[in-house]
Write an enzyme that holds these catalytic residues in place. Structure first.
Site: not given
Length: 280
Positions: A67, A106, A121
């Site tokens: 991420c 995250h 995202d």
């Protein structure tokens, strides 16, 4: 950010409109083309999350990332498109028991679309998370058959997060951490506090070095497919499309490297694959 090279990497021939549809098109193309992976960790290569390093790895070398890398690249691309955005930090709840409070490991993006706030995202490895307006109760369905919703939850700064992202859909369209039922399941919680680059660096360092965690004990990869999802957990390959899943074991480093390239959009040599602990 060389936006033309980025678009070539994700298979887009031109810049989409600066709209919610355009945002969704870029994000889907990104997730279908640049696989999520943590393989730099077991290979002992370390993970750098500055813009130049991320572009060189994910675009120039054709690798994937997790991420902090994926959403650094995505943020730079959105900025180049004229979309103002900033990072947020989240606690991932996917696959955890009720009452567990994980660290903020995250990152996602808060994007300004014509004065309206959206979350975006491109770096959640557990399932596909589509762009959503930052509104209590906002819902959208994705091509894998899942529904996604945002709920306004706790107070800002609370451990439970100010916002909660949930998913209801087939477990086969996740990386294996999704519950077998199709009811609403939490994905992660987050708030809207400002996040500095050093905050991301700290979270990235913890995530990539903490003993005993998912990213320091497993070799993982995932990618979004048309109507489904594919994932690797060590040598177990799972592919799910339209509610049906297949699972098989990868036997050799050559097969592993070939699968990464053909299915996940990740360029890893057979020599590097052979150095992974799952084949050592």
């Amino acid at each position: 950010m060389d936006i033309d090279r980025y678009f070539a990497r994700i298979g887009l021939s031109e810049m989409p409109a600066r709209s919610s549809d355009g945002l969704g098109a870029v994000q889907m193309a990104h997730r279908q083309s640049i696989g999520f992976e943590n393989l730099a960790i077991p290979l002992g290569q370390g993970i750098r999350i500055d813009s130049a390093s991320v572009f060189e790895k994910l675009v120039t070398r054709g690798r994937g990332g997790y991420c902090f890398e994926q959403n650094r690249l995505y943020a730079d691309a959105l900025s180049a498109m004229g979309l103002v955005n900033r990072p947020l930090l989240a606690r991932v709840l996917l696959g955890l028991g009720e009452g567990v409070v994980p660290p903020r490991t995250h990152t996602l993006l808060l994007v300004n679309l014509d004065g309206e706030a959206w979350i975006a995202d491109a770096g959640f490895g557990g399932s596909y998370v589509p762009p959503l307006p930052l509104e209590d109760g906002a819902q959208v369905q994705t091509g894998d058959g899942a529904w996604h919703r945002l709920l306004r939850g706790g107070e800002r700064g609370s451990l439970g997060g100010e916002w909660r992202l949930e998913r209801a859909g087939p477990a086969g369209a996740t990386d294996g951490r999704g519950a077998p039922h199709g009811d609403w399941q939490p994905q992660y919680v987050f708030d809207l506090d400002d996040v500095a680059q050093d905050d991301l660096e700290m979270s990235n360092h913890w995530t990539s070095t903490r003993p005993g965690t998912r990213f320091t004990t497993l070799c993982v990869a995932s990618v979004v497919l048309e109507g489904g999802f594919a994932s690797l957990s060590d040598r177990q390959f799972t592919i799910g499309r339209h509610g049906k899943s297949e699972v098989r074991q990868i036997e050799t480093a050559a097969e592993y490297a070939r699968l990464l390239g053909e299915t996940f959009g990740i360029a890893l040599s057979e020599e590097d694959a052979a150095k992974l602990p799952i084949f050592a």
